[in-house]
Design a protein around this motif. Structure first.
Motif, PDB file in Angstrom:
ATOM      1  N   ARG A  84       0.842  -1.187   0.000  1.00 33.52           N
ATOM      2  CA  ARG A  84       0.000   0.000   0.000  1.00 33.52           C
ATOM      3  C   ARG A  84       0.881   1.242   0.000  1.00 33.52           C
ATOM      4  N   VAL A  85       0.653   2.118  -0.966  1.00 34.98           N
ATOM      5  CA  VAL A  85       1.410   3.360  -1.076  1.00 34.98           C
ATOM      6  C   VAL A  85       0.424   4.521  -1.082  1.00 34.98           C
ATOM      7  N   LEU A  86       0.684   5.512  -0.249  1.00 37.88           N
ATOM      8  CA  LEU A  86      -0.171   6.686  -0.115  1.00 37.88           C
ATOM      9  C   LEU A  86       0.657   7.940  -0.369  1.00 37.88           C
ATOM     10  N   ALA A  87       0.151   8.820  -1.219  1.00 37.43           N
ATOM     11  CA  ALA A  87       0.812  10.099  -1.493  1.00 37.43           C
ATOM     12  C   ALA A  87      -0.200  11.213  -1.258  1.00 37.43           C
ATOM     13  N   TRP A  88       0.110  12.108  -0.330  1.00 35.49           N
ATOM     14  CA  TRP A  88      -0.868  13.160  -0.024  1.00 35.49           C
ATOM     15  C   TRP A  88      -0.609  14.433  -0.809  1.00 35.49           C
ATOM     16  N   ASP A  89      -1.655  15.261  -0.892  1.00 41.96           N
ATOM     17  CA  ASP A  89      -1.500  16.661  -1.232  1.00 41.96           C
ATOM     18  C   ASP A  89      -1.429  17.400   0.099  1.00 41.96           C
ATOM     19  N   ALA A  90      -0.314  18.051   0.353  1.00 45.50           N
ATOM     20  CA  ALA A  90      -0.124  18.746   1.624  1.00 45.50           C
ATOM     21  C   ALA A  90      -1.213  19.805   1.827  1.00 45.50           C
ATOM     22  N   PRO A  91      -1.439  20.226   3.060  1.00 51.59           N
ATOM     23  CA  PRO A  91      -2.414  21.295   3.306  1.00 51.59           C
ATOM     24  C   PRO A  91      -2.166  22.501   2.398  1.00 51.59           C
ATOM     25  N   GLY A  92      -3.247  22.945   1.749  1.00 56.37           N
ATOM     26  CA  GLY A  92      -3.134  24.074   0.826  1.00 56.37           C
ATOM     27  C   GLY A  92      -2.774  23.682  -0.592  1.00 56.37           C
ATOM     28  N   TYR A  93      -2.633  22.380  -0.855  1.00 57.46           N
ATOM     29  CA  TYR A  93      -2.320  21.872  -2.192  1.00 57.46           C
ATOM     30  C   TYR A  93      -3.477  21.002  -2.682  1.00 57.46           C
ATOM     31  N   GLY A  94      -3.717  21.013  -3.976  1.00 56.59           N
ATOM     32  CA  GLY A  94      -4.807  20.205  -4.516  1.00 56.59           C
ATOM     33  C   GLY A  94      -6.115  20.552  -3.833  1.00 56.59           C
ATOM     34  N   GLU A  95      -6.806  19.532  -3.359  1.00 54.88           N
ATOM     35  CA  GLU A  95      -8.075  19.746  -2.660  1.00 54.88           C
ATOM     36  C   GLU A  95      -7.911  19.761  -1.147  1.00 54.88           C
ATOM     37  N   SER A  96      -6.681  19.771  -0.666  1.00 53.71           N
ATOM     38  CA  SER A  96      -6.446  19.747   0.782  1.00 53.71           C
ATOM     39  C   SER A  96      -6.661  21.129   1.391  1.00 53.71           C
ATOM     40  N   THR A  97      -7.369  21.173   2.494  1.00 52.82           N
ATOM     41  CA  THR A  97      -7.646  22.419   3.210  1.00 52.82           C
ATOM     42  C   THR A  97      -6.352  23.014   3.764  1.00 52.82           C
ATOM     43  N   PRO A  98      -6.133  24.307   3.634  1.00 50.60           N
ATOM     44  CA  PRO A  98      -4.932  24.917   4.225  1.00 50.60           C
ATOM     45  C   PRO A  98      -4.932  24.795   5.744  1.00 50.60           C
TER      46      PRO A  98
END
Length: 314
Positions: A84-98
């Motif tokens: 299992r590999v997970l890659a996030w969009d950090a806060p304020g990136y993509g759809e991630s809330t700042p």
């Protein structure tokens, strides 16, 4: 470990930006953008399910300041075939809330990372941070050591938190002014080449531009404050766990000499990847897949030995 097949358009020196983008988006469709609610905020991410092993350690990938979860697609394809590999969009990136703070600390991002992992039922993982992502990874590890089986930092940014107030303000304000002057598309056009070595192909260069052009200005501005406020070396000194630090031989953004100091703080030798720049995992995926995969397997072996000898995972 072999890479997944890549479209000819992606590798051709004559590939147009539109052809590269279309090829990349087709590959990303295998790992569609997801979104999970974490309290009053959202975190966007991409995932490769890998082999179904409920007891296995997930691999968690954190991107740098001018990038996003999509930049890890090659690792999702290759490393995600077995785990299992997970890659996030950090806060304020993509759809991630700042994050809430206008001038955030590394701990603000680490708190979001912990909440995101909780939401995905990830109790313990191997954590990989690239550049600014290394700052978040280090802060998380220092505060949540039991949840980090291994910490791999690739071309880590150390932050300017230990510098004088004048230096911190100068570094921060110069980057913010550049963002205001150029915008995401201008940053991508003017700055993306610095992310790569002289050996990078046209496809890698187009790929890095594609990612950088999609940053969200407000999120990038917050991340700029984070960079000014952070002190990764202090967090690494506080983490008593398995750490590796690697850098591209031709990285001009976080050069080997700077990464050597962070490796010293982590009490580990620096690993240098030949013929690679700052975004080495984009331009030299086979080398970085091997690096990440070997680190992951070492951590798993250590874990298995601990279970055999002590009856509990280390």
């Amino acid at each position: 470990m072999k890479n997944a097949p890549v479209d000819a358009a992606m590798l051709s020196s004559a590939a147009t930006p539109d052809a590269v983008a279309a090829s990349l988006e087709a590959r990303l469709a295998c790992f569609p953008a997801r979104r999970v609610e974490v309290g009053a905020r959202a975190v966007g991410y991409r995932e490769a399910a890998g082999a179904k092993d409920e007891a296995g350690l997930p691999l968690v990938l954190l991107h740098g300041i001018g990038s996003g979860a999509a930049s890890w697609v090659q690792q999702l394809e290759t490393l995600g075939a077995a785990r299992r590999v997970l890659a996030w969009d950090a806060p304020g990136y993509g759809e991630s809330t700042p994050v809430a703070a206008g001038s955030p600390l590394a701990s603000d991002y680490a708190d979001v990372l912990r909440a995101w992992l909780d939401a995905l039922d990830v109790e313990r993982c191997v954590l990989v941070g690239h550049s600014l992502g290394a700052i978040v990874a280090g802060a998380f590890a220092a505060a949540n050591a039991a949840r980090v089986a291994g910490l791999l930092l690739i071309s880590p940014a150390g932050g300017y938190g230990a510098a004088s107030p004048d230096v911190r303000a100068s570094k921060r304000d110069a980057r913010l002014a550049m963002l205001a002057d150029l915008g995401p598309a201008g940053l991508a056009e003017k700055r993306s080449a610095n992310m790569l070595s002289a050996h990078a192909g046209d496809a890698a260069r187009a790929w890095v531009r594609w990612n950088m052009a999609r940053i969200v200005p407000a999120g990038y501005a917050q991340a700029t404050h984070l960079l000014a406020n952070a002190d990764l070396a202090t967090d690494l000194a506080a983490f008593d766990g398995r750490v590796a630090v690697a850098v591209g031989e031709q990285d001009s953004i976080t050069p080997p000499a700077a990464c050597e100091r962070l490796a010293d703080a982590a009490r580990t030798p620096l690993r240098i990847v030949p013929r690679a720049g700052h975004a080495g995992y984009v331009e030299a995926p086979a080398a970085y897949d091997a690096l990440i995969g070997a680190f992951f397997l070492d951590v798993e072996q250590q874990r298995e030995n601990s279970v055999k000898n002590n009856g509990v995972p280390e």
